[in-house]
Design a protein around this motif. Structure first.
Motif, PDB file in Angstrom:
ATOM      1  N   ALA A 309       0.787  -1.264   0.645  1.00 28.65           N
ATOM      2  CA  ALA A 309      -0.194  -0.029   0.389  1.00 28.65           C
ATOM      3  C   ALA A 309       1.007   1.271   0.161  1.00 28.65           C
ATOM      4  O   ALA A 309       0.326   2.507  -0.358  1.00 28.65           O
ATOM      5  CB  ALA A 309      -1.344   0.201   0.975  1.00 28.65           C
ATOM      6  N   ASP A 310       2.062   1.591   0.669  1.00 29.90           N
ATOM      7  CA  ASP A 310       3.100   2.527   0.607  1.00 29.90           C
ATOM      8  C   ASP A 310       4.015   2.163  -1.040  1.00 29.90           C
ATOM      9  O   ASP A 310       4.193   3.686  -0.734  1.00 29.90           O
ATOM     10  CB  ASP A 310       3.761   2.139   2.165  1.00 29.90           C
ATOM     11  CG  ASP A 310       2.877   2.789   3.375  1.00 29.90           C
ATOM     12  OD1 ASP A 310       1.798   2.787   3.251  1.00 29.90           O
ATOM     13  OD2 ASP A 310       3.743   1.824   4.638  1.00 29.90           O
ATOM     14  N   ARG A 311       3.712   1.320  -1.594  1.00 28.69           N
ATOM     15  CA  ARG A 311       4.744   1.382  -2.878  1.00 28.69           C
ATOM     16  C   ARG A 311       6.130   2.042  -2.174  1.00 28.69           C
ATOM     17  O   ARG A 311       6.821   2.617  -2.920  1.00 28.69           O
ATOM     18  CB  ARG A 311       4.076   2.872  -3.179  1.00 28.69           C
ATOM     19  CG  ARG A 311       2.959   2.220  -4.302  1.00 28.69           C
ATOM     20  CD  ARG A 311       2.024   2.898  -5.145  1.00 28.69           C
ATOM     21  NE  ARG A 311       3.123   3.512  -6.215  1.00 28.69           N
ATOM     22  CZ  ARG A 311       2.502   4.179  -6.959  1.00 28.69           C
ATOM     23  NH1 ARG A 311       2.233   5.062  -7.023  1.00 28.69           N
ATOM     24  NH2 ARG A 311       3.618   4.442  -8.338  1.00 28.69           N
ATOM     25  N   VAL A 312       6.639   0.912  -1.231  1.00 29.27           N
ATOM     26  CA  VAL A 312       7.650   1.299  -0.585  1.00 29.27           C
ATOM     27  C   VAL A 312       8.623   0.506  -1.251  1.00 29.27           C
ATOM     28  O   VAL A 312       9.964  -0.024  -0.646  1.00 29.27           O
ATOM     29  CB  VAL A 312       7.983   1.669   0.587  1.00 29.27           C
ATOM     30  CG1 VAL A 312       7.343   2.968   1.247  1.00 29.27           C
ATOM     31  CG2 VAL A 312       7.326   0.738   1.954  1.00 29.27           C
ATOM     32  N   HIS A 313       7.954  -0.707  -1.206  1.00 32.85           N
ATOM     33  CA  HIS A 313       8.776  -2.530  -1.673  1.00 32.85           C
ATOM     34  C   HIS A 313       9.541  -1.670  -3.021  1.00 32.85           C
ATOM     35  O   HIS A 313       8.768  -1.530  -4.260  1.00 32.85           O
ATOM     36  CB  HIS A 313       7.597  -3.208  -1.420  1.00 32.85           C
ATOM     37  CG  HIS A 313       7.261  -3.164  -2.550  1.00 32.85           C
ATOM     38  ND1 HIS A 313       6.029  -2.375  -2.622  1.00 32.85           N
ATOM     39  CD2 HIS A 313       6.730  -4.312  -3.796  1.00 32.85           C
ATOM     40  CE1 HIS A 313       4.995  -2.975  -4.019  1.00 32.85           C
ATOM     41  NE2 HIS A 313       5.357  -3.764  -4.133  1.00 32.85           N
ATOM     42  N   THR A 314      10.375  -3.275  -3.504  1.00 31.18           N
ATOM     43  CA  THR A 314      10.886  -3.479  -4.352  1.00 31.18           C
ATOM     44  C   THR A 314      10.144  -5.014  -4.783  1.00 31.18           C
ATOM     45  O   THR A 314      10.341  -6.357  -3.683  1.00 31.18           O
ATOM     46  CB  THR A 314      12.456  -3.612  -4.889  1.00 31.18           C
ATOM     47  OG1 THR A 314      12.380  -4.477  -3.919  1.00 31.18           O
ATOM     48  CG2 THR A 314      12.537  -1.340  -4.750  1.00 31.18           C
ATOM     49  N   GLY A 315      10.451  -5.419  -5.815  1.00 32.21           N
ATOM     50  CA  GLY A 315      10.225  -6.668  -6.338  1.00 32.21           C
ATOM     51  C   GLY A 315       8.618  -7.474  -5.847  1.00 32.21           C
ATOM     52  O   GLY A 315       7.772  -6.426  -5.517  1.00 32.21           O
ATOM     53  N   LYS A 316       8.600  -8.674  -5.075  1.00 31.33           N
ATOM     54  CA  LYS A 316       7.532  -9.135  -4.523  1.00 31.33           C
ATOM     55  C   LYS A 316       7.641  -9.250  -3.291  1.00 31.33           C
ATOM     56  O   LYS A 316       8.483  -9.176  -2.441  1.00 31.33           O
ATOM     57  CB  LYS A 316       7.302 -10.939  -5.396  1.00 31.33           C
ATOM     58  CG  LYS A 316       7.170 -10.410  -7.147  1.00 31.33           C
ATOM     59  CD  LYS A 316       5.617  -9.885  -6.789  1.00 31.33           C
ATOM     60  CE  LYS A 316       4.892 -11.059  -6.858  1.00 31.33           C
ATOM     61  NZ  LYS A 316       3.036 -11.026  -7.412  1.00 31.33           N
ATOM     62  N   ILE A 317       6.511  -9.007  -2.478  1.00 32.91           N
ATOM     63  CA  ILE A 317       6.539  -9.382  -1.295  1.00 32.91           C
ATOM     64  C   ILE A 317       5.771 -10.454  -0.806  1.00 32.91           C
ATOM     65  O   ILE A 317       4.510 -10.446  -1.990  1.00 32.91           O
ATOM     66  CB  ILE A 317       5.693  -8.370  -0.490  1.00 32.91           C
ATOM     67  CG1 ILE A 317       6.655  -7.057  -0.385  1.00 32.91           C
ATOM     68  CG2 ILE A 317       5.101  -8.483   0.932  1.00 32.91           C
ATOM     69  CD1 ILE A 317       6.385  -6.311   0.391  1.00 32.91           C
ATOM     70  N   VAL A 318       6.075 -11.742   0.139  1.00 30.58           N
ATOM     71  CA  VAL A 318       5.567 -12.963   0.628  1.00 30.58           C
ATOM     72  C   VAL A 318       5.075 -13.064   1.407  1.00 30.58           C
ATOM     73  O   VAL A 318       5.980 -12.426   2.673  1.00 30.58           O
ATOM     74  CB  VAL A 318       6.187 -13.882  -0.429  1.00 30.58           C
ATOM     75  CG1 VAL A 318       5.731 -15.411   0.443  1.00 30.58           C
ATOM     76  CG2 VAL A 318       6.813 -14.059  -1.632  1.00 30.58           C
ATOM     77  N   VAL A 319       4.052 -13.732   1.787  1.00 27.48           N
ATOM     78  CA  VAL A 319       3.435 -14.213   3.066  1.00 27.48           C
ATOM     79  C   VAL A 319       3.580 -15.684   3.100  1.00 27.48           C
ATOM     80  O   VAL A 319       3.057 -17.066   2.210  1.00 27.48           O
ATOM     81  CB  VAL A 319       2.047 -13.908   3.360  1.00 27.48           C
ATOM     82  CG1 VAL A 319       1.472 -14.492   4.819  1.00 27.48           C
ATOM     83  CG2 VAL A 319       1.701 -12.518   2.924  1.00 27.48           C
ATOM     84  N   ARG A 320       4.720 -15.805   4.598  1.00 20.44           N
ATOM     85  CA  ARG A 320       4.391 -17.293   4.119  1.00 20.44           C
ATOM     86  C   ARG A 320       3.354 -18.020   5.354  1.00 20.44           C
ATOM     87  O   ARG A 320       3.831 -17.935   5.914  1.00 20.44           O
ATOM     88  CB  ARG A 320       6.255 -17.625   4.576  1.00 20.44           C
ATOM     89  CG  ARG A 320       6.898 -19.181   4.990  1.00 20.44           C
ATOM     90  CD  ARG A 320       8.250 -18.652   5.712  1.00 20.44           C
ATOM     91  NE  ARG A 320       8.264 -17.891   6.826  1.00 20.44           N
ATOM     92  CZ  ARG A 320       8.955 -17.528   7.791  1.00 20.44           C
ATOM     93  NH1 ARG A 320       9.703 -17.244   6.823  1.00 20.44           N
ATOM     94  NH2 ARG A 320       8.547 -17.020   8.831  1.00 20.44           N
ATOM     95  N   MET A 321       3.058 -19.114   5.380  1.00 24.18           N
ATOM     96  CA  MET A 321       2.259 -19.699   6.089  1.00 24.18           C
ATOM     97  C   MET A 321       3.407 -20.935   7.103  1.00 24.18           C
ATOM     98  O   MET A 321       2.667 -20.539   8.731  1.00 24.18           O
ATOM     99  CB  MET A 321       2.061 -20.992   5.150  1.00 24.18           C
ATOM    100  CG  MET A 321       0.750 -20.049   4.159  1.00 24.18           C
ATOM    101  SD  MET A 321      -0.751 -19.150   5.124  1.00 24.18           S
ATOM    102  CE  MET A 321       0.242 -17.786   3.525  1.00 24.18           C
ATOM    103  N   SER A 322       4.552 -20.835   7.020  1.00 24.51           N
ATOM    104  CA  SER A 322       5.498 -22.270   7.389  1.00 24.51           C
ATOM    105  C   SER A 322       6.396 -21.621   7.656  1.00 24.51           C
ATOM    106  O   SER A 322       6.803 -21.687   6.044  1.00 24.51           O
ATOM    107  CB  SER A 322       4.645 -22.952   8.312  1.00 24.51           C
ATOM    108  OG  SER A 322       4.810 -23.927   7.220  1.00 24.51           O
ATOM    109  N   GLU A 323       7.773 -22.065   8.192  1.00 27.91           N
ATOM    110  CA  GLU A 323       9.081 -22.462   8.049  1.00 27.91           C
ATOM    111  C   GLU A 323       9.016 -23.562   7.747  1.00 27.91           C
ATOM    112  O   GLU A 323       9.905 -24.196   7.085  1.00 27.91           O
ATOM    113  CB  GLU A 323       9.802 -22.020   8.920  1.00 27.91           C
ATOM    114  CG  GLU A 323       9.755 -20.762   9.364  1.00 27.91           C
ATOM    115  CD  GLU A 323      10.721 -20.736  10.603  1.00 27.91           C
ATOM    116  OE1 GLU A 323      11.406 -21.498  10.973  1.00 27.91           O
ATOM    117  OE2 GLU A 323      10.608 -19.574  11.526  1.00 27.91           O
TER     118      GLU A 323
END
Length: 327
Positions: A309-323
Motif C-alpha cells: 500500500a505504501d509503495r515502498v517495496h521492490t519486487g514481490k512481497i510474500v506471506v509465508r504460512m510456515s517455515e
C-alpha cells in the motif's frame, strides 16, 4: 486452519488472522496446502471494496499461491497428492489451505522455491501478455516500464531484457532504479526528479516502441507523449490512480493502446496463455527467477499488505504460512 481474514472493508490494519474451517475439494478443483502467498495490488482493492467486483464479507484475501496438492476433486486429472503447484484464485490464497479450479493450478517450474513460485504466475503472465501478446515486442526495441521496481514492473523488466529489448526502467528513487539495473535495464529514469517525456526522448531518440504502465496517474500522459509514431501503449493497472488521456495524441501518432487484465485474458485467450506458460517455463529452466524482496509470516500479513500500500517495496512481497517446506 489459520487464515488472514477481511471482516470489515478497510485497509491492511483491519486484516486479522483467524482459525476457520478448512475447505474441501469439490468437482473440478484442487485442494492445496499453501506454503506461500504473494501480495498483489488488487488485494488492497478487494479489502477496501474498490475492485471491479465486490467480495462479500468475511473473506480471505490473496490471489497468488504455491504449495502442495492435498486432495483432488472429482474429475481432476494430471495431478497427484504431494505435487508442488502454484496457482491463482480471486481471493483465498492467504491461508494454510486453498481450493482452486484445476485449470488455475499448474506444476511449479523446476528450480523455483515456494516463495518464488508464489510470486511467479500472476506477475510473469501479466508481463508476458503485456510485452508479447498485446505489446508485440521485437528484439532491440525500446521498452519503457513504469513502476519498474514493483512486482509486475520488475517482472516486465526482467522478461523484456531476456527477450532482447532495450529497457528503460522508470521508478521513484535511485535505490529502486538500482534494483532495475540489476535486472538488466539499460537506462533508468527517476520520475520524482526528472522530466519523464524529455528523458525518454533523450535516451531513445525517436521515442519508445512500447510503454507498459501499471501505475497510471499523472505519469501516463508524458509516457504516451514519448511514444514514437506507430508505437504501443499497454495499461495493466492504476497503482497511482486512473489517468485521463487526450485521444488526439493517439490519433496523431498512430499509437495502439491496449489493456491487459489477467483474469479475463486467461479466460478469453487460453491458447495464447498456454503458449505464454510454455515460454516462461523455458526461461525459468534457463535461470529466470522472480525477484522476491521480503517474506513475512502469516501473523504479519497486515504489515506485508501495508508495504505494498505504501509503495515502498521492490519486487514481490510474500506471506509465508510456515517455515516448513520452503522448497
Amino acid at each position: 486452519m489459520r487464515a488472514a481474514r477481511c471482516e470489515v472493508y478497510g485497509g491492511p490494519a483491519d486484516i486479522v488472522v483467524r482459525d476457520i474451517e478448512a475447505p474441501e475439494a469439490g468437482p473440478g478443483t484442487v485442494l492445496v496446502d499453501v506454503a506461500a502467498a504473494a501480495v498483489n495490488f488488487p488485494d488492497l482493492l478487494f479489502i477496501a471494496d474498490r475492485y471491479q467486483v465486490s467480495v462479500p464479507l468475511p473473506f480471505t484475501p490473496g490471489s497468488e499461491f504455491a504449495g502442495r496438492v492435498a486432495a483432488l476433486g472429482e474429475g481432476v486429472e494430471g495431478f497427484e497428492i504431494g505435487d508442488r503447484v502454484h496457482g491463482s484464485v480471486t481471493t483465498g490464497a492467504m491461508a494454510e489451505q486453498v481450493v482452486a479450479p484445476a485449470a488455475s493450478v499448474s506444476r511449479v517450474p523446476e528450480g523455483l522455491t515456494m516463495a518464488e513460485a508464489a510470486s511467479f504466475r500472476v506477475s510473469y503472465l501479466t508481463a508476458y501478455h503485456s510485452l508479447v501478446t498485446a505489446g508485440e515486442l521485437e528484439p532491440d526495441q525500446w521498452v519503457v516500464v513504469l513502476g519498474a521496481a514493483g512486482g509486475v514492473g520488475a517482472a516486465c523488466v526482467d522478461l523484456a531484457v531476456r527477450l532482447g529489448a532495450q529497457v528503460i526502467a522508470v521508478a521513484s528513487s535511485p535505490e529502486r532504479l538500482e534494483v532495475c539495473r540489476g535486472l538488466g535495464a539499460r537506462a533508468g529514469i527517476d520520475y520524482s526528479r526528472e522530466d519523464l517525456k524529455q528523458r525518454i526522448k533523450e535516451i531513445t531518440g525517436e521515442g519508445a516502441h512500447l510503454v507498459v504502465d501499471p501505475v497510471g496517474d499523472r505519469w501516463s500522459e508524458p509516457a504516451l507523449r514519448a511514444t514514437r509514431w506507430g508505437g504501443r501503449f499497454v495499461t495493466i493497472g492504476f497503482a497511482g490512480g486512473i489517468p485521463s488521456i487526450p485521444l488526439n495524441l493517439v490519433l496523431l501518432k498512430n499509437i495502439t493502446v491496449r489493456g491487459v487484465e489477467l483474469r479475463t485474458w486467461t479466460q478469453r485467450l487460453p491458447e495464447e496463455t498456454a503458449r505464454a506458460r510454455e515460454h516462461l517455463a523455458e526461461l525459468v529452466a534457463q535461470g529466470m527467477r522472480p525477484y522476491v524482496s521480503e517474506v513475512h509470516p502469516l501473523e504479519k500479513v497486515g504489515d506485508a499488505l501495508q508495504r505494498v500500500a505504501d509503495r515502498v517495496h521492490t519486487g514481490k512481497i510474500v506471506v509465508r504460512m510456515s517455515e516448513e517446506d520452503e522448497r
